[in-house]
Design an enzyme around this catalytic site. Structure first.
Site, PDB file in Angstrom:
ATOM      1  N   GLN A  53      -4.457  -1.320   9.807  1.00 19.88           N
ATOM      2  CA  GLN A  53      -4.300  -3.015   9.004  1.00 19.88           C
ATOM      3  C   GLN A  53      -5.361  -4.080  10.171  1.00 19.88           C
ATOM      4  O   GLN A  53      -5.073  -3.383  11.393  1.00 19.88           O
ATOM      5  CB  GLN A  53      -2.904  -3.590   8.849  1.00 19.88           C
ATOM      6  CG  GLN A  53      -3.119  -4.267   7.975  1.00 19.88           C
ATOM      7  CD  GLN A  53      -3.917  -4.986   6.531  1.00 19.88           C
ATOM      8  OE1 GLN A  53      -3.599  -2.885   6.159  1.00 19.88           O
ATOM      9  NE2 GLN A  53      -4.055  -5.115   5.964  1.00 19.88           N
ATOM     10  N   LYS A 110       0.527  -0.822  -0.308  1.00 17.93           N
ATOM     11  CA  LYS A 110      -0.110  -0.002   0.039  1.00 17.93           C
ATOM     12  C   LYS A 110       1.270   1.376   0.080  1.00 17.93           C
ATOM     13  O   LYS A 110       0.960   2.692  -0.709  1.00 17.93           O
ATOM     14  CB  LYS A 110      -0.704  -0.084   1.318  1.00 17.93           C
ATOM     15  CG  LYS A 110      -2.089  -1.225   1.618  1.00 17.93           C
ATOM     16  CD  LYS A 110      -2.939  -1.566   2.205  1.00 17.93           C
ATOM     17  CE  LYS A 110      -4.043  -2.122   1.974  1.00 17.93           C
ATOM     18  NZ  LYS A 110      -4.383  -2.242   3.263  1.00 17.93           N
ATOM     19  N   ASP A 126     -11.129   2.752   4.057  1.00 17.31           N
ATOM     20  CA  ASP A 126     -11.676   1.016   4.217  1.00 17.31           C
ATOM     21  C   ASP A 126     -12.689   1.159   3.748  1.00 17.31           C
ATOM     22  O   ASP A 126     -12.975  -0.044   3.200  1.00 17.31           O
ATOM     23  CB  ASP A 126     -10.781   0.723   5.311  1.00 17.31           C
ATOM     24  CG  ASP A 126      -9.289   0.007   5.079  1.00 17.31           C
ATOM     25  OD1 ASP A 126      -9.147  -0.801   4.000  1.00 17.31           O
ATOM     26  OD2 ASP A 126      -8.604  -0.049   6.377  1.00 17.31           O
TER      27      ASP A 126
HETATM   28  N1  GUN Z   1      -7.033  -7.112   6.437  1.00 15.56           N
HETATM   29  C1  GUN Z   1      -6.661  -7.494   4.999  1.00 15.56           C
HETATM   30  N2  GUN Z   1      -7.456  -6.881   4.509  1.00 15.56           N
HETATM   31  C2  GUN Z   1      -7.779  -5.552   4.641  1.00 15.56           C
HETATM   32  C3  GUN Z   1      -8.691  -4.381   4.449  1.00 15.56           C
HETATM   33  O1  GUN Z   1      -8.740  -3.841   3.237  1.00 15.56           O
HETATM   34  N3  GUN Z   1      -8.615  -2.881   4.964  1.00 15.56           N
HETATM   35  C4  GUN Z   1      -7.289  -3.709   6.450  1.00 15.56           C
HETATM   36  N4  GUN Z   1      -7.432  -2.118   6.912  1.00 15.56           N
HETATM   37  N5  GUN Z   1      -7.081  -4.611   6.855  1.00 15.56           N
HETATM   38  C5  GUN Z   1      -7.025  -5.216   6.131  1.00 15.56           C
END
Ligand code: GUN
Length: 295
Positions: A98, A54, A121
């Protein structure tokens, strides 16, 4: 006839290049550089790898990024304080925490603490509710990535029967709502299936579009698929493989080798839905910085 393979890796690259060019234009005009915050707690290797990807994608697109890393012993209170700082920081357009979080931290509390205006998100109930009502919102990364794939491969969805397999809050549930919404991609007749569904194969065999999001490798087999169907595979399952450098290989929820010859369109794993999720996050962050969703 073999299916058309939906190349998520290439599509994500194209979207990122479009975003990069737009950010360049914004900066030339003296506009704001989009700024993503990312919070990583603990040392889970998969989470570290997602966060790295990311942050790297932000750099590629000319975004600013701030990564906050804390050990898993952090208290819930301390994490909530970090979230408050990010909520109050005018330069941060959006941020993510995350998941998964260590067991002693309540994920729901954390999600609720994020300002919906910065929730790129799309996990906050305000954004989920707005999404369900068809109002402007940040769409969750995986469902949004899938919509982009359907759109850019010009796959017909109106009046089609879509079977979503898996009812998670971040994939199956929002996907089923988005595909039923009055829009394109959308206007589908949707069946949301899950672990208690009776005769799942009978449901999937009726599907023009299958979204497989259950987390079980090779779960969707060729006998469960209608000729010419569009198959979207959300699964990222690690299966042991002694011949692989890392000792494992990524496998989707779909038995790709055998389903491929029957499907009309199919996404591979890796290189399908996965890369699209990062592109979705960048789309949301850019929209946040342009104040497109909330003003
Ligand atoms: N863990 C797995 N997928 C995601 C996501 O799209 N966002 C976040 N914040 N954590 C994750």
């Amino acid at each position: 006839m073999a299916a058309t393979i939906i190349d998520g890796k290439q599509l994500a690259k194209t979207i990122k290049e479009e975003i990069r060019q737009e950010v360049e234009r914004i900066k030339l005009q003296g506009g704001k550089t989009p700024h993503l915050g990312a919070v990583l707690i603990g040392d889970d290797p998969a989470s570290q790898s997602y966060i790295r990807s990311k942050v790297r994608s932000c750099e590629q697109c000319g975004f600013a990024s701030t990564l906050i890393q804390k050990p898993s012993i952090i208290t819930e209170y301390q994490l909530l304080s970090i979230i408050k700082e990010l909520n109050d920081d005018d330069d941060i357009d959006g941020f993510i925490v995350q998941l998964p979080l260590p067991e002693h931290i309540d994920e729901e509390k954390v999600t609720l603490a994020i300002d919906p205006k910065k929730d790129v998100d799309g996990f906050h109930p305000v954004n989920f509710g707005r999404m369900a009502l068809g109002l402007p919102s940040y769409l969750p990364a995986t469902p949004n990535g899938i919509l982009e794939m359907l759109k850019r491969y010009k796959i017909e969805t109106s009046g089609k029967h879509c079977v979503v397999v898996g009812r998670s809050n971040i994939v199956g549930k929002p996907m089923s709502i988005l595909l039923a919404n009055k829009s394109y991609p959308g206007n589908c007749t949707v069946t949301l299936t899950h672990s208690r569904t009776q005769d799942l194969a009978a449901e999937t065999r009726r599907a023009d579009i299958i979204i497989a999001a259950i987390g079980i490798p090779n779960f969707i087999t060729a006998d469960m698929v209608k000729e010419g169907a569009t198959i979207i595979d959300v699964g990222i399952n690690r299966v042991d493989d002694v011949t692989a450098k890392r000792g494992y290989r990524l496998k989707g929820d779909v038995d790709f080798e055998n389903v491929q010859s029957k499907a009309g369109f199919i996404t591979p794993v890796p290189g399908g839905v996965g890369p699209m999720t990062v592109a979705s996050l960048l789309i949301n962050t850019l929209r946040a910085s342009k104040k497109e969703v909330y003003d």
